[in-house]
Motif scaffolding. Structure first.
Motif, PDB file in Angstrom:
ATOM      1  N   LEU A  48     -55.148  81.962 -34.450  1.00  0.00           N
ATOM      2  CA  LEU A  48     -55.467  81.403 -35.763  1.00  0.00           C
ATOM      3  C   LEU A  48     -55.399  82.507 -36.815  1.00  0.00           C
ATOM      4  O   LEU A  48     -55.815  83.634 -36.579  1.00  0.00           O
ATOM      5  N   THR A 156     -58.186  85.876 -33.311  1.00  0.00           N
ATOM      6  CA  THR A 156     -57.955  85.535 -34.714  1.00  0.00           C
ATOM      7  C   THR A 156     -57.227  86.673 -35.413  1.00  0.00           C
ATOM      8  O   THR A 156     -57.655  87.829 -35.347  1.00  0.00           O
ATOM      9  N   ALA A 382     -62.765  78.317 -35.283  1.00  0.00           N
ATOM     10  CA  ALA A 382     -62.320  78.670 -33.940  1.00  0.00           C
ATOM     11  C   ALA A 382     -62.220  77.464 -33.016  1.00  0.00           C
ATOM     12  O   ALA A 382     -61.237  77.306 -32.283  1.00  0.00           O
ATOM     13  N   ALA A 385     -59.157  75.412 -33.874  1.00  0.00           N
ATOM     14  CA  ALA A 385     -57.983  76.237 -34.135  1.00  0.00           C
ATOM     15  C   ALA A 385     -56.684  75.470 -33.930  1.00  0.00           C
ATOM     16  O   ALA A 385     -55.727  75.623 -34.701  1.00  0.00           O
TER      17      ALA A 385
END
Length: 531
Positions: A48, A156, A382, A385
């Motif tokens: 992400l 991330t 998260a 995502a």
């Protein structure tokens, strides 16, 4: 099939991949659309992408260091803070500068040392002066790419952006181009970030205008085409300790400010949440050294009135004529690393019984607001995502199809727009933001259940239903069926206002999605919680 229930989350990425594949076949042999579609496909397999944005000196780089738990982003006013900088996971640390024409060159990383050999508060620098292309004047740096071994970056990719209020219009334009990509010479540009963390020191017209421009949280389709900006946005009242002038109750004042900001931003849909965070304290806590703890322990033994007088300002605290049991150089280091608020809080915690550096670091982290921010980012970004990445990929696909018409892929565009408009997870995200500021006329227990059912505590079925992790399939199915009946009834109540009815309907659709999901084997990807 329209992916309008949480049970279909696992199908969004495969469907996006299929549609992109159809388009790539239609554009075979066309270099520009082919390259753009290849980028759309890669987005589905990458981590992400979360961008940090805000006005000049809002504390973006400091917050990045705190989130990663390492000193990887320069926090002073060097040239690198004027560039878009991508932070990705890598096996070894490496910084690369890229020119607009694709040329690249390695960047030298330098670290300064502070008092008594401790790292300085602004100890990391990216030295761009040695780049051969800069010296020749033939190219300028377009962006930096930082690869760093970090568990956080493995999940991330974080994009640090220049301040939107920079004195240089070109510097500010770099952030606008990243988050609100305008047409390039070929007629199309793809979104770069899946979500945004927007830092606020105050709330003024520049902040509101920028958030409106990126269209954060505004839905998937606007005026017949895909929205230009990322879907999710979380606001952070940054440098929260400064709002209360470094007093011990500074974060309480910052929370009041965050609440006022939230009322404005969440009501208009510009942010899903607003969290106060003392970024400097959070980063200092994550990297607390034993020597720093020993200094705080020594200061805790100083009489309260004497230490209070010394902490009237950072300059006064570092004066060599003050008789304190910590050398002036180390005191200056503590002021730069922790701020006056951090020093006062650390001393107070030690006086209240904290006895080691690990315990102090944990207490400071909790009080900095970083833990709350991590929770919000986990729940809203998260754990969703796949949806957010699919939204970015589908938005990019829609732009390519619109910019390069006249192929067999034209038939795909209505399907893409339908997906962008109808994914239920996007509606859940918007409602989660509203629940933080709106007082729906529902009983407190119902509000708690509503928040949980739409994924406010996590997206796994047992978390949505408030059941233990080991609850069997029949129990979960029964809970989901009861939730459908309850929230359908609430949505159809004759006294429910439009806003409340819409919220109840979203909850009912979430429960219906769970019913569909719980017909499948419990190993479906939807049951995995992304950490």
């Amino acid at each position: 099939m329209v992916f309008d229930t949480p049970g279909a989350v696992a199908g969004i990425v495969p469907e996006a991949r299929r549609l992109i594949g159809v388009a790539r076949q239609a554009y075979a042999g066309q270099a520009r659309p082919g390259a753009l579609l290849a980028d759309c496909a890669r987005r589905l397999d990458e981590p992400l992408r979360v961008a940090l944005a805000g006005q000049l000196k809002a504390g973006k780089s400091t917050l990045l260091n705190a989130l990663v738990g390492q000193d990887i982003a320069p926090t002073d006013a060097t040239e690198c803070t004027r560039l878009v900088t991508w932070y990705r996971h890598g096996a070894t640390p490496r910084v690369t500068a890229y020119a607009r024409d694709g040329a690249r060159a390695d960047v030298v990383v330098r670290r300064d040392r502070g008092a008594d050999g401790l790292p300085g508060a602004h100890g990391l620098h990216f030295d761009l002066s040695a780049l051969r292309w800069n010296a020749a004047g033939a190219r300028s740096v377009e962006h930096l790419d930082v690869q760093w071994p970090s568990e956080e970056l493995a999940r991330t990719t974080i994009i640090d952006t220049p301040g939107i209020s920079s004195l240089s219009q070109e510097v500010s334009a770099r952030t606008s181009r990243l988050l609100t990509p305008t047409a390039d010479p070929a007629g199309v540009a793809l979104p770069s970030a899946d979500a945004v963390v927007y830092l606020l020191r105050r709330l003024d017209a520049a902040d509101v205008d920028f958030l409106e421009t990126i269209g954060a949280g505004s839905g998937a389709v606007h005026r017949g085409s895909a929205v230009s900006g990322p879907l999710g946005a979380v606001g952070v009242v940054s440098r929260a300790d400064e709002i209360g002038a470094g007093r011990i109750d500074a974060l309480h004042s910052a929370r009041d400010v965050a609440s006022r900001f939230a009322d404005e931003l969440e009501r208009t849909g510009l942010c899903q949440s607003v969290i106060p965070v003392a970024g400097l304290l959070a980063f200092a806590a994550a990297t607390l050294r034993q020597r720093e703890y020993a200094a705080f322990e020594a200061l805790a033994a100083v009489p309260t009135e004497e230490l209070t007088a010394a902490l009237l300002s950072a300059d006064r605290f570092a004066r060599p004529d003050l008789r304190l049991p910590v050398p002036p150089e180390l005191r200056a280091h503590l002021a730069a690393r922790f701020g006056l608020f951090g020093i006062r809080l650390s001393v107070t915690l030690i006086r209240l019984g904290v006895r080691d550096s690990a315990s102090l670091a944990a207490e400071l982290t909790a009080r900095s607001g970083l833990d709350e921010l991590r929770t919000v980012l986990d729940v809203q970004f998260a754990q969703r995502a796949e949806e957010l990445k699919a939204h970015s990929a589908l938005t990019g696909l829609a732009r390519v199809l619109t910019a390069f018409p006249g192929t067999a892929a034209d038939s795909v565009l209505p399907r893409v727009r339908t997906l962008l408009a109808d994914v239920h997870g996007f509606a859940e995200l918007r409602l989660l933001g509203r629940l933080r500021s709106d007082d729906l006329p529902l009983p407190a227990d119902d509000l708690t259940e509503l928040h949980r059912l739409i994924g406010g505590s996590g997206v796994a079925p047992h978390l949505r239903l408030g059941l233990p992790a080991d609850a069997d399939l029949a129990t979960q199915h029964g809970g989901a069926l009861a939730a459908v009946r309850k929230w359908r009834s609430r949505a159809g109540h004759p006294l429910a206002d439009q806003s409340t009815a819409a919220a109840c309907l979203i909850a009912a659709r979430s429960a219906e999605g769970l019913l569909d999901l719980l017909q499948e084997p419990p190993t479906t990807p939807f049951t995995r919680i992304r950490r």
